[in-house]
Design a protein around this motif. Sequence first.
Motif, PDB file in Angstrom:
ATOM      1  N   SER A  78     -21.638 -21.974  44.103  1.00 13.13           N
ATOM      2  CA  SER A  78     -22.647 -21.867  45.105  1.00 13.13           C
ATOM      3  C   SER A  78     -22.891 -20.324  45.565  1.00 13.13           C
ATOM      4  N   THR A  79     -21.792 -19.507  45.494  1.00 11.42           N
ATOM      5  CA  THR A  79     -22.097 -18.161  45.810  1.00 11.42           C
ATOM      6  C   THR A  79     -22.968 -17.493  44.628  1.00 11.42           C
ATOM      7  N   THR A  82     -26.515 -18.479  45.142  1.00 15.68           N
ATOM      8  CA  THR A  82     -27.219 -17.741  46.162  1.00 15.68           C
ATOM      9  C   THR A  82     -27.477 -16.588  45.938  1.00 15.68           C
ATOM     10  N   LEU A  83     -26.568 -15.719  45.056  1.00 14.58           N
ATOM     11  CA  LEU A  83     -26.718 -14.312  44.692  1.00 14.58           C
ATOM     12  C   LEU A  83     -27.662 -14.035  43.901  1.00 14.58           C
ATOM     13  N   ALA A  85     -30.406 -16.010  43.546  1.00 17.79           N
ATOM     14  CA  ALA A  85     -31.907 -16.320  44.074  1.00 17.79           C
ATOM     15  C   ALA A  85     -31.930 -15.155  44.865  1.00 17.79           C
ATOM     16  N   ASN A  86     -30.977 -14.142  45.083  1.00 18.09           N
ATOM     17  CA  ASN A  86     -31.347 -13.066  45.886  1.00 18.09           C
ATOM     18  C   ASN A  86     -31.912 -11.876  44.708  1.00 18.09           C
TER      19      ASN A  86
END
Length: 129
Positions: A78-79, A82-83, A85-86
């Motif tokens: 999940s990390t 998220t990263l 996506a950033n």
Amino acid sequence: MDTLKESLAFSGFSVDNFEKAKDFYGNTLGLDVAESKEMPGILHLRLAGGNTILIYTKPEHIPATFTILNFPVKNIESTVATLHANGIVFEKYEGMEIGEDGIFRGGGPLIAWFTDPAGNILSVIEQDL
């Protein structure tokens, strides 16, 4: 007499561009970043547990060829999502079992490497927290 074991040691590393580093660590990674009031060109990266890392601008900066900062996380998948996506792009090193998601699954802890705008190598590593 003071001894080193009583010292609150800290670490630091260099970057080539102050504003890019401030944006990357503060906005892209979402970390607590503060400019030093005493020393221009220095960022204080405040991490969980009260740890502080200095990030300093160095005109002749050469990126580290090793991981300078590891971020232990509970759920690497999940990390990493998220990263990603950033805007983070994960490194894929030749000869290593790294999946399409950028996570190394070749034995040992799950880990994924990426770089900051100055080329320094960082990682997220799955650990029980």
